[in-house]
Design a protein around this motif. Structure first.
Motif, PDB file in Angstrom:
ATOM      1  N   TRP A  41       0.840  -1.192   0.000  1.00  0.00           N
ATOM      2  CA  TRP A  41       0.000   0.000   0.000  1.00  0.00           C
ATOM      3  C   TRP A  41       0.875   1.242   0.000  1.00  0.00           C
ATOM      4  CZ3 TRP A  41       1.188  -3.116   3.953  1.00  0.00           C
ATOM      5  CH2 TRP A  41       1.665  -2.543   5.127  1.00  0.00           C
TER       6      TRP A  41
ATOM      7  N   GLY B  19      -6.659   1.867  -0.386  1.00  0.00           N
ATOM      8  CA  GLY B  19      -6.539   0.798  -1.369  1.00  0.00           C
ATOM      9  C   GLY B  19      -5.202   0.095  -1.229  1.00  0.00           C
TER      10      GLY B  19
ATOM     11  N   THR C 235      -5.934  -6.077  -6.904  1.00  0.00           N
ATOM     12  CA  THR C 235      -5.944  -4.799  -6.207  1.00  0.00           C
ATOM     13  C   THR C 235      -7.314  -4.583  -5.589  1.00  0.00           C
ATOM     14  OG1 THR C 235      -6.574  -3.609  -8.211  1.00  0.00           O
ATOM     15  CG2 THR C 235      -4.229  -3.707  -7.717  1.00  0.00           C
ATOM     16  N   VAL C 236      -7.324  -3.861  -4.498  1.00  0.00           N
ATOM     17  CA  VAL C 236      -8.556  -3.489  -3.813  1.00  0.00           C
ATOM     18  C   VAL C 236      -8.563  -1.963  -3.740  1.00  0.00           C
ATOM     19  CG1 VAL C 236      -9.887  -3.685  -1.685  1.00  0.00           C
ATOM     20  CG2 VAL C 236      -8.511  -5.625  -2.463  1.00  0.00           C
ATOM     21  N   SER C 237      -9.582  -1.351  -4.306  1.00  0.00           N
ATOM     22  CA  SER C 237      -9.651   0.111  -4.361  1.00  0.00           C
ATOM     23  C   SER C 237     -10.263   0.687  -3.081  1.00  0.00           C
ATOM     24  CB  SER C 237     -10.479   0.562  -5.566  1.00  0.00           C
ATOM     25  OG  SER C 237     -11.847   0.260  -5.352  1.00  0.00           O
ATOM     26  N   GLU C 238     -10.068   1.970  -2.911  1.00  0.00           N
ATOM     27  CA  GLU C 238     -10.671   2.675  -1.777  1.00  0.00           C
ATOM     28  C   GLU C 238     -12.191   2.567  -1.831  1.00  0.00           C
ATOM     29  OE1 GLU C 238     -10.331   7.007   0.457  1.00  0.00           O
ATOM     30  OE2 GLU C 238      -9.390   6.730  -1.492  1.00  0.00           O
ATOM     31  N   ALA C 239     -12.748   2.652  -3.030  1.00  0.00           N
ATOM     32  CA  ALA C 239     -14.204   2.527  -3.194  1.00  0.00           C
ATOM     33  C   ALA C 239     -14.691   1.141  -2.793  1.00  0.00           C
ATOM     34  CB  ALA C 239     -14.593   2.835  -4.637  1.00  0.00           C
ATOM     35  N   GLU C 240     -13.931   0.098  -3.132  1.00  0.00           N
ATOM     36  CA  GLU C 240     -14.319  -1.268  -2.755  1.00  0.00           C
ATOM     37  C   GLU C 240     -14.279  -1.458  -1.238  1.00  0.00           C
ATOM     38  OE1 GLU C 240     -12.997  -4.032  -6.478  1.00  0.00           O
ATOM     39  OE2 GLU C 240     -11.392  -2.996  -5.398  1.00  0.00           O
TER      40      GLU C 240
END
Length: 89
Positions: free
Chosen positions: A24, A31, A46-51
Protein backbone atom coordinates in the motif's frame (compact mmCIF):
# COMPACT_ATOMS: atom_id res chain seq x y z
CA UNK A 1 5.44 1.89 -0.75
CA UNK A 2 5.04 -0.34 2.25
CA UNK A 3 4.77 -4.12 2.05
CA UNK A 4 4.18 -7.00 4.39
CA UNK A 5 4.57 -10.71 3.79
CA UNK A 6 2.86 -13.30 5.97
CA UNK A 7 2.66 -17.06 5.87
CA UNK A 8 -0.88 -18.42 6.15
CA UNK A 9 -2.33 -21.90 6.52
CA UNK A 10 -5.92 -21.75 5.27
CA UNK A 11 -8.66 -23.55 7.19
CA UNK A 12 -9.86 -24.89 3.83
CA UNK A 13 -6.57 -26.84 3.48
CA UNK A 14 -4.62 -26.78 6.79
CA UNK A 15 -1.69 -28.78 5.37
CA UNK A 16 -1.03 -26.16 2.68
CA UNK A 17 1.14 -23.10 3.16
CA UNK A 18 0.53 -19.86 1.31
CA UNK A 19 2.30 -16.54 1.35
CA UNK A 20 0.26 -13.35 1.40
CA UNK A 21 1.91 -10.06 0.42
CA UNK A 22 0.01 -6.81 0.87
CA UNK A 23 1.37 -3.50 -0.46
CA UNK A 24 0.00 0.00 0.00
CA UNK A 25 1.01 3.63 -0.51
CA UNK A 26 -0.54 5.96 2.11
CA UNK A 27 -2.60 3.68 4.28
CA UNK A 28 -4.55 0.48 3.79
CA UNK A 29 -7.84 2.41 3.61
CA UNK A 30 -6.71 4.15 0.40
CA UNK A 31 -6.54 0.80 -1.37
CA UNK A 32 -3.91 -1.90 -1.63
CA UNK A 33 -2.35 -4.55 -3.82
CA UNK A 34 -2.38 -8.19 -2.87
CA UNK A 35 -0.34 -11.19 -3.97
CA UNK A 36 -1.05 -14.76 -2.87
CA UNK A 37 1.39 -17.56 -3.64
CA UNK A 38 1.62 -21.25 -2.84
CA UNK A 39 5.29 -21.29 -3.82
CA UNK A 40 4.55 -22.53 -7.35
CA UNK A 41 1.79 -20.22 -8.57
CA UNK A 42 0.95 -16.64 -7.71
CA UNK A 43 -2.28 -14.66 -7.92
CA UNK A 44 -2.44 -10.88 -7.78
CA UNK A 45 -5.13 -8.26 -7.46
CA UNK A 46 -5.94 -4.80 -6.21
CA UNK A 47 -8.56 -3.49 -3.81
CA UNK A 48 -9.65 0.11 -4.36
CA UNK A 49 -10.67 2.68 -1.78
CA UNK A 50 -14.20 2.53 -3.19
CA UNK A 51 -14.32 -1.27 -2.76
CA UNK A 52 -13.22 -0.92 0.87
CA UNK A 53 -15.96 1.66 1.52
CA UNK A 54 -18.56 -0.53 -0.23
CA UNK A 55 -17.59 -3.64 1.77
CA UNK A 56 -17.71 -1.70 5.06
CA UNK A 57 -21.19 -0.42 4.17
CA UNK A 58 -22.34 -3.91 3.15
CA UNK A 59 -21.20 -5.20 6.54
CA UNK A 60 -22.85 -2.21 8.27
CA UNK A 61 -19.53 -1.40 9.87
CA UNK A 62 -17.90 1.98 10.44
CA UNK A 63 -15.32 2.40 7.65
CA UNK A 64 -12.51 3.23 10.09
CA UNK A 65 -13.24 0.13 12.15
CA UNK A 66 -13.37 -1.97 8.96
CA UNK A 67 -9.93 -0.70 7.88
CA UNK A 68 -8.53 -1.51 11.35
CA UNK A 69 -9.87 -5.07 11.03
CA UNK A 70 -8.31 -5.35 7.57
CA UNK A 71 -4.96 -4.29 9.04
CA UNK A 72 -5.23 -6.90 11.78
CA UNK A 73 -6.20 -9.67 9.37
CA UNK A 74 -3.86 -8.86 6.48
CA UNK A 75 -0.75 -7.14 7.81
CA UNK A 76 -0.47 -7.53 11.59
CA UNK A 77 1.23 -10.95 11.33
CA UNK A 78 2.23 -12.60 14.59
CA UNK A 79 0.18 -10.36 16.86
CA UNK A 80 -3.03 -11.49 15.12
CA UNK A 81 -2.01 -15.12 14.57
CA UNK A 82 -4.88 -17.47 15.32
CA UNK A 83 -7.48 -14.68 15.40
CA UNK A 84 -8.35 -14.78 11.70
CA UNK A 85 -9.08 -17.72 9.41
CA UNK A 86 -8.42 -17.84 5.70
CA UNK A 87 -10.20 -20.03 3.17
CA UNK A 88 -8.81 -20.50 -0.33
CA UNK A 89 -11.26 -21.18 -3.14
Amino acid sequence: MEKTLNRINPVSDPEATYFLQVSWEKDLGAGFGILLSDGQCAWTGTVSEAEISREAADMEMNRGKYVEELKKALIAGEESAGKYNFAIS
